[in-house]
Scaffold this motif. Structure first.
Motif, PDB file in Angstrom:
ATOM      1  N   GLY A   1     -17.437  46.648  10.817  1.00 14.42           N
ATOM      2  CA  GLY A   1     -18.700  47.276  11.200  1.00 14.42           C
ATOM      3  C   GLY A   1     -19.387  47.964  10.037  1.00 14.42           C
TER       4      GLY A   1
ATOM      5  N   SER B   1     -22.831  44.814  11.149  1.00 16.55           N
ATOM      6  CA  SER B   1     -23.246  45.316  12.464  1.00 16.55           C
ATOM      7  C   SER B   1     -22.610  44.401  13.501  1.00 16.55           C
ATOM      8  CB  SER B   1     -24.769  45.237  12.592  1.00 16.55           C
ATOM      9  OG  SER B   1     -25.144  43.869  12.540  1.00 16.55           O
ATOM     10  N   PHE B   2     -22.739  44.776  14.760  1.00 18.64           N
ATOM     11  CA  PHE B   2     -22.123  43.946  15.805  1.00 18.64           C
ATOM     12  C   PHE B   2     -23.196  43.279  16.661  1.00 18.64           C
ATOM     13  CE2 PHE B   2     -18.880  47.209  14.844  1.00 18.64           C
ATOM     14  CZ  PHE B   2     -17.906  46.342  14.353  1.00 18.64           C
TER      15      PHE B   2
ATOM     16  N   THR C   1     -23.015  38.491  14.260  1.00 20.15           N
ATOM     17  CA  THR C   1     -21.565  38.755  14.244  1.00 20.15           C
ATOM     18  C   THR C   1     -20.910  38.229  15.514  1.00 20.15           C
ATOM     19  OG1 THR C   1     -21.846  40.665  12.826  1.00 20.15           O
ATOM     20  CG2 THR C   1     -19.811  40.584  14.108  1.00 20.15           C
ATOM     21  N   ILE C   2     -21.567  38.434  16.649  1.00 16.03           N
ATOM     22  CA  ILE C   2     -20.994  37.946  17.914  1.00 16.03           C
ATOM     23  C   ILE C   2     -20.941  36.409  17.890  1.00 16.03           C
ATOM     24  CG2 ILE C   2     -21.202  37.935  20.446  1.00 16.03           C
ATOM     25  CD1 ILE C   2     -20.554  40.700  19.272  1.00 16.03           C
TER      26      ILE C   2
ATOM     27  N   GLU D   1     -14.116  50.191  15.949  1.00 19.71           N
ATOM     28  CA  GLU D   1     -15.280  49.477  16.486  1.00 19.71           C
ATOM     29  C   GLU D   1     -15.062  47.976  16.445  1.00 19.71           C
ATOM     30  OE1 GLU D   1     -18.506  50.211  17.909  1.00 19.71           O
ATOM     31  OE2 GLU D   1     -17.045  51.757  18.403  1.00 19.71           O
TER      32      GLU D   1
ATOM     33  N   ARG E   1     -12.753  47.047  19.266  1.00 22.92           N
ATOM     34  CA  ARG E   1     -13.447  47.130  20.551  1.00 22.92           C
ATOM     35  C   ARG E   1     -14.320  45.883  20.757  1.00 22.92           C
ATOM     36  NH1 ARG E   1     -17.717  49.605  23.339  1.00 22.92           N
ATOM     37  NH2 ARG E   1     -19.015  49.464  21.488  1.00 22.92           N
ATOM     38  N   THR E   2     -15.011  45.469  19.676  1.00 23.29           N
ATOM     39  CA  THR E   2     -15.890  44.297  19.772  1.00 23.29           C
ATOM     40  C   THR E   2     -15.073  43.028  20.006  1.00 23.29           C
ATOM     41  OG1 THR E   2     -17.407  45.401  18.271  1.00 23.29           O
ATOM     42  CG2 THR E   2     -17.743  43.045  18.584  1.00 23.29           C
TER      43      THR E   2
ATOM     44  N   LEU F   1     -14.187  42.844  23.575  1.00 23.92           N
ATOM     45  CA  LEU F   1     -15.311  42.437  24.426  1.00 23.92           C
ATOM     46  C   LEU F   1     -15.579  40.940  24.311  1.00 23.92           C
ATOM     47  CD1 LEU F   1     -17.872  45.341  23.800  1.00 23.92           C
ATOM     48  CD2 LEU F   1     -16.658  44.799  25.926  1.00 23.92           C
ATOM     49  N   VAL F   2     -15.526  40.420  23.058  1.00 28.13           N
ATOM     50  CA  VAL F   2     -15.801  38.991  22.849  1.00 28.13           C
ATOM     51  C   VAL F   2     -14.729  38.147  23.532  1.00 28.13           C
ATOM     52  CG1 VAL F   2     -15.973  37.161  21.100  1.00 28.13           C
ATOM     53  CG2 VAL F   2     -17.149  39.337  20.742  1.00 28.13           C
TER      54      VAL F   2
END
Ligand SMILES: Nc1ncnc2c1ncn2[C@@H]1O[C@H](COP(=O)(O)OP(=O)(O)OP(=O)(O)O)[C@@H](O)[C@H]1O
Ligand SMILES: [Mg+2]
Length: 274
Positions: free
Chosen positions: A24, A145-146, A150-151, A176, A179-180, A183-184
């Motif tokens: 991040g 950044s997310f 990035t996603i 972070e 966490r991302t 979620l992904v």
């Protein structure tokens, strides 16, 4: 000994390994790691594709291409205007290809119809026509950044590599990233795995740096690669020269470090035969 070695080789095979380099935080060495890890793997005879998912286009310029050229790049691929195979470009180094970016990449999300699964457009484009299957490694560079880019990289990759700069803020940024990734995994890519952490800007002469490194190694369930990247002006010079360290200063400590990291990763990624 020879028989044992032959057996080991014939019982294993190499599949396409795809790794997103994510953090991040800005300026921790993501782009530098993608370029030089990729170049080190290519030097070892692996076919490597570098995918620039960052509108800053530092990876693209870092391998000697001009992001402002009129060639189609990742934005055109995600936007569905060209096939990935048509946008993938050879670099000046054997076995090393790039899917380049330009600053236009920041606008592509807005161009896509407000359909669901925009973040899967890159994954699907790379799968079409077996574009990614011709490579042993696909390495994705991402912005600090997310957001969408990035996603998209995390949706397309199998593994995540996290460069962590030896500073307190960067270690906080690691939470972070985790966490991302979580979620992904839940929404887009259930098989996404964490490959490990590469410590960057490690000054082993300072107690602070050593303590942070020890702290990182104590983090549960995340591998910290034995290779550490130390600060060196040579890597700054390579960014400006647009040449990977393995070619720019082949016998430097930094080139050796990225070759060592490539060795650690290649050792891991040989999957057992089915
Ligand atoms: N080990 C190192 N020693 C000295 N300088 C380095 C090292 N690694 C990277 N750099 C330099 O630090 C700067 C930031 O590195 P890099 O661009 O790889 O970071 P990044 O995480 O990709 O940044 P961003 O988040 O902005 O994309 C660059 O100028 C690069 O040349
Ligand atoms: Mg970068």
């Amino acid at each position: 000994m020879a028989i044992e070695r032959q057996c080991k080789l014939s019982c294993r095979f190499q599949v396409t390994v795809s790794i997103a380099c994510v953090s991040g935080k800005g300026g921790v060495g993501k782009t530098t790691t993608v370029i030089n890890l990729g170049a080190a793997l290519a030097e070892q005879g692996k076919r490597v594709l570098l995918v620039d998912c960052d509108p800053q286009s530092n990876l693209t310029s870092g391998v000697g291409l001009d992001p402002y050229d009129e060639r189609p790049g990742i934005a055109a691929v995600i936007g569905g205007h060209v096939e990935a195979a048509a946008a993938i470009t050879e670099t000046s180094w054997p076995n090393l290809w790039v899917l380049p970016a330009s600053p236009d990449l920041s606008a592509v999300e807005g161009e896509l119809a407000s359909s669901i699964d925009k973040e899967l457009a890159l994954r699907d484009a790379l799968r079409r026509d077996g574009a990614r299957a011709t490579f042993d490694y696909v390495l994705f560079d991402t912005p600090p950044s997310f957001g969408f880019q990035t996603i998209s990289a995390l949706a397309a990759a199998g593994d995540v590599l996290i460069p962590v700069q030896m500073s307190g803020f960067a270690i906080r940024g690691l939470k972070e990233v985790l966490r991302t990734v979580h979620l992904v995994r839940g929404r887009l890519n259930p098989d996404l795995a964490i490959l490990g952490i590469v410590p960057t800007f490690v000054n082993l002469r300072t107690r602070f740096s050593r303590q942070l490194l020890d702290g990182l190694c104590e983090l549960a369930n995340i591998r910290v690669f034995a290779t550490v990247i130390t600060p060196t002006v040579k890597l700054q010079e390579t960014s400006l020269a647009g040449i990977p360290i393995t070619a720019y200063a082949s016998s430097s400590k930094a080139a050796a470090a990225y070759r060592e990291l490539a060795g650690e990763i290649a050792e891991d990624e040989v999957a057992p035969s089915v």
